[in-house]
Motif scaffolding. Structure first.
Motif, mmCIF file in Angstrom:
data_model
loop_
_atom_site.group_PDB
_atom_site.id
_atom_site.type_symbol
_atom_site.label_atom_id
_atom_site.label_comp_id
_atom_site.label_asym_id
_atom_site.label_seq_id
_atom_site.Cartn_x
_atom_site.Cartn_y
_atom_site.Cartn_z
ATOM 1 N N PHE A 120 -64.588 -13.639 23.058
ATOM 2 C CA PHE A 120 -64.193 -14.721 23.839
ATOM 3 C C PHE A 120 -63.412 -14.014 25.054
ATOM 4 C CE2 PHE A 120 -61.782 -18.313 25.760
ATOM 5 C CZ PHE A 120 -62.783 -19.017 25.868
ATOM 6 N N ARG A 121 -63.894 -14.414 26.324
ATOM 7 C CA ARG A 121 -62.948 -14.096 27.580
ATOM 8 C C ARG A 121 -62.316 -15.160 28.126
ATOM 9 N NH1 ARG A 121 -67.197 -9.340 29.795
ATOM 10 N NH2 ARG A 121 -66.671 -7.963 28.139
ATOM 11 N N VAL A 122 -61.191 -15.050 28.869
ATOM 12 C CA VAL A 122 -60.622 -16.258 29.456
ATOM 13 C C VAL A 122 -59.661 -15.635 30.606
ATOM 14 C CG1 VAL A 122 -58.888 -16.379 27.878
ATOM 15 C CG2 VAL A 122 -59.521 -18.495 29.007
ATOM 16 N N HIS A 123 -59.112 -16.427 31.360
ATOM 17 C CA HIS A 123 -58.235 -16.021 32.511
ATOM 18 C C HIS A 123 -56.709 -16.125 31.363
ATOM 19 C CE1 HIS A 123 -55.288 -16.498 35.579
ATOM 20 N NE2 HIS A 123 -56.155 -15.995 36.509
ATOM 21 N N GLU A 124 -55.917 -15.135 31.845
ATOM 22 C CA GLU A 124 -54.809 -14.878 30.922
ATOM 23 C C GLU A 124 -53.782 -16.278 31.079
ATOM 24 O OE1 GLU A 124 -52.208 -12.096 32.662
ATOM 25 O OE2 GLU A 124 -52.865 -12.319 34.640
ATOM 26 N N LYS A 129 -68.389 -11.835 32.678
ATOM 27 C CA LYS A 129 -68.021 -10.631 33.418
ATOM 28 C C LYS A 129 -66.187 -10.794 33.010
ATOM 29 C CE LYS A 129 -66.940 -8.578 37.882
ATOM 30 N NZ LYS A 129 -67.163 -8.642 39.038
ATOM 31 N N LEU A 130 -65.796 -9.563 32.794
ATOM 32 C CA LEU A 130 -64.144 -9.701 32.585
ATOM 33 C C LEU A 130 -63.815 -9.419 33.927
ATOM 34 C CD1 LEU A 130 -62.147 -9.433 30.094
ATOM 35 C CD2 LEU A 130 -61.910 -7.204 30.916
ATOM 36 N N TYR A 131 -63.104 -10.290 34.483
ATOM 37 C CA TYR A 131 -62.311 -10.513 35.910
ATOM 38 C C TYR A 131 -60.983 -9.710 35.915
ATOM 39 C CZ TYR A 131 -66.420 -13.006 37.893
ATOM 40 O OH TYR A 131 -67.555 -13.200 38.082
ATOM 41 N N ASP A 132 -60.187 -9.490 37.015
ATOM 42 C CA ASP A 132 -58.903 -8.691 36.870
ATOM 43 C C ASP A 132 -57.946 -9.293 36.068
ATOM 44 O OD1 ASP A 132 -60.329 -6.776 38.399
ATOM 45 O OD2 ASP A 132 -59.232 -7.186 40.267
ATOM 46 N N SER A 191 -59.139 -23.068 36.293
ATOM 47 C CA SER A 191 -58.691 -24.033 37.375
ATOM 48 C C SER A 191 -58.187 -23.141 38.539
ATOM 49 C CB SER A 191 -57.529 -25.007 37.145
ATOM 50 O OG SER A 191 -56.287 -24.360 36.981
ATOM 51 N N CYS A 192 -57.986 -23.635 39.717
ATOM 52 C CA CYS A 192 -57.851 -22.697 41.010
ATOM 53 C C CYS A 192 -56.474 -22.355 40.920
ATOM 54 C CB CYS A 192 -57.940 -23.845 41.926
ATOM 55 S SG CYS A 192 -56.517 -24.782 42.606
ATOM 56 N N LEU A 193 -55.414 -22.800 40.077
ATOM 57 C CA LEU A 193 -54.087 -22.367 39.989
ATOM 58 C C LEU A 193 -53.475 -22.107 41.478
ATOM 59 C CD1 LEU A 193 -54.716 -19.464 37.344
ATOM 60 C CD2 LEU A 193 -53.845 -21.817 36.832
ATOM 61 N N ASP A 194 -53.789 -22.900 42.169
ATOM 62 C CA ASP A 194 -53.258 -22.808 43.740
ATOM 63 C C ASP A 194 -52.927 -24.060 44.268
ATOM 64 O OD1 ASP A 194 -52.133 -21.161 45.815
ATOM 65 O OD2 ASP A 194 -54.130 -21.773 47.109
ATOM 66 N N CYS A 195 -53.559 -25.313 43.816
ATOM 67 C CA CYS A 195 -53.184 -26.593 44.432
ATOM 68 C C CYS A 195 -52.105 -27.052 43.743
ATOM 69 C CB CYS A 195 -54.574 -27.279 43.967
ATOM 70 S SG CYS A 195 -54.690 -28.037 42.242
ATOM 71 N N GLU A 196 -51.531 -28.378 44.298
ATOM 72 C CA GLU A 196 -50.372 -28.706 44.022
ATOM 73 C C GLU A 196 -50.455 -29.177 42.501
ATOM 74 O OE1 GLU A 196 -47.443 -29.351 45.569
ATOM 75 O OE2 GLU A 196 -48.428 -27.796 46.889
ATOM 76 N N ARG A 197 -51.599 -29.773 41.920
ATOM 77 C CA ARG A 197 -51.751 -30.019 40.501
ATOM 78 C C ARG A 197 -51.498 -28.860 39.815
ATOM 79 N NH1 ARG A 197 -56.478 -34.620 40.275
ATOM 80 N NH2 ARG A 197 -55.640 -36.161 41.766
ATOM 81 N N CYS A 198 -52.059 -27.846 40.106
ATOM 82 C CA CYS A 198 -51.668 -26.582 39.300
ATOM 83 C C CYS A 198 -50.417 -26.001 39.213
ATOM 84 C CB CYS A 198 -52.807 -25.450 39.856
ATOM 85 S SG CYS A 198 -54.284 -25.773 39.087
#
Length: 362
Positions: free
Chosen positions: A141-145, A32-35, A101-108
């Protein structure tokens, strides 16, 4: 005319690990293509050693059809409703070995996305929604921007592709461990990744040592920018000869079995680092005597971050670095050739699959 995504994507897939050298052309459902996702029309894709490990079953039984490939170059043809990264339709972009990835943790938040607990690799792993990721041996191919980066105009697509995984993987430990002027840096394993390590370390200003088992690749290594060459099997006393020499050694060999970790630490300066980027077969183990690690650290480096990918592309662009790449047309025949030659070590030093329009327009 508005672009409409195909209902099914096409790819060259492994259907059975036991018959991995005979991949087949398949159709499969896209994720699915997410936002915040983008859709990419793939132009070419590099062939990575990871593709061989995954296809052959060295990394376990992965979901089929298994469409590998995580060195993707293509054109943005669709944007999710909330994309805000600045990417535009028609942009040429690259995607490496991480797609989520979550893009919200300290590592990200600190440019360490590859070390996030929510890491999803480009193929062969399930997303949180349960979809098994499919790679770049496919038409779309679909991927988070966040995980797509623009490619500088002066880097040809077939040379940009291997930078996305192999190049980034060796660049990250170089930049994180101070590679630069007045540093002596060794690159172990002069192959698809190692040859890039020589090019990058030289461009970063280091004094570069190519380290291989034999002298078979000495001429190539010197052409790639190495200042010195060490053939470990031909110089039994190399650990003594190069005592207290290196600030950094990056191990790029596909296997760690032939790396003598009881000798290599002797060649390091106090405070020096030995970093492996190897991802060998699951059953391989590392053996070393801990008392040899006097003031020396040994570690493993995962993929580089998206920030490092951008910096790498800038380094390659500004220094006009040219990887050694051979192109092969995508398709059942082409992927079979790439798999067979990679398995035999018949590559100087990287393959990129091309001619996607010719294959997938059929």
């Amino acid at each position: 005319m508005a672009y409409t995504s195909p209902e099914k994507f096409q790819g060259i897939a492994v259907l059975d690990h036991k018959d991995w050298k005979n991949p087949k052309k398949v159709q499969f459902d896209p994720r699915k293509l997410y936002d915040h996702d983008i859709e990419i029309k793939v132009e070419c894709c590099g062939v990575c050693g990871s593709d061989i490990h995954a296809a052959s079953g060295n990394w376990g039984d992965l979901t089929k059809p298994l469409v590998v490939g995580h060195e993707i170059i293509g054109t943005v043809v669709r944007l999710g409703e909330n994309c805000n990264s600045g990417l535009k339709l028609g942009d040429r972009v690259g995607v490496g070995a991480q797609v989520f990835s979550c893009l919200d943790c300290e590592r990200c938040k600190n440019d360490n996305e590859p070390y996030c607990e929510g890491f999803v690799t480009t193929y062969g792993q399930d997303y949180p929604d349960g979809y098994s990721s499919k790679g770049g041996y496919a038409d779309y191919f679909r991927v988070h921007e966040h995980f797509a980066v623009p490619i500088p105009e002066n880097i040809p697509s077939h040379l940009a592709a291997p930078l996305m995984c192999g190049g980034l993987t060796v660049y990250s430990p170089l930049v994180r461990n101070g590679c630069g002027p007045n540093k002596k840096v060794g690159i172990v394993g002069i192959g698809g990744i190692g040859h890039q390590g020589l090019l990058f370390a030289k461009a970063m200003g280091a004094e570069v040592y190519a380290i291989s088992r034999t002298s078979a690749k000495k001429e190539d290594a010197m052409k790639l920018g190495a200042d010195h060459f060490i053939a470990t099997k031909e110089e039994p006393d190399w650990g003594t000869k190069y005592f207290d020499t290196f600030d950094l050694i990056v191990v790029c060999a596909s296997s760690l079995t032939d790396v003598d970790f009881n000798t290599v630490p002797n060649t390091m300066k106090i405070g020096g680092s030995i970093v492996s980027i190897s991802v060998p077969e699951q059953n391989e183990t590392l053996s070393l005597k801990p008392f040899g690690l006097k003031g020396v650290s040994i570690s493993n480096s995962a993929l580089g971050s998206i920030s490092e990918m951008r910096d790498l592309l800038k380094l390659v662009s500004e220094n006009n670095i040219k990887l050694w790449v051979e192109t092969i047309p995508i398709g059942e025949k082409g992927v079979k050739e790439a798999f067979e030659r990679m398995d035999k070590g018949d590559c100087r030093y990287r393959f990129t699959l091309v001619d996607y329009d010719n294959e997938f327009a059929k």
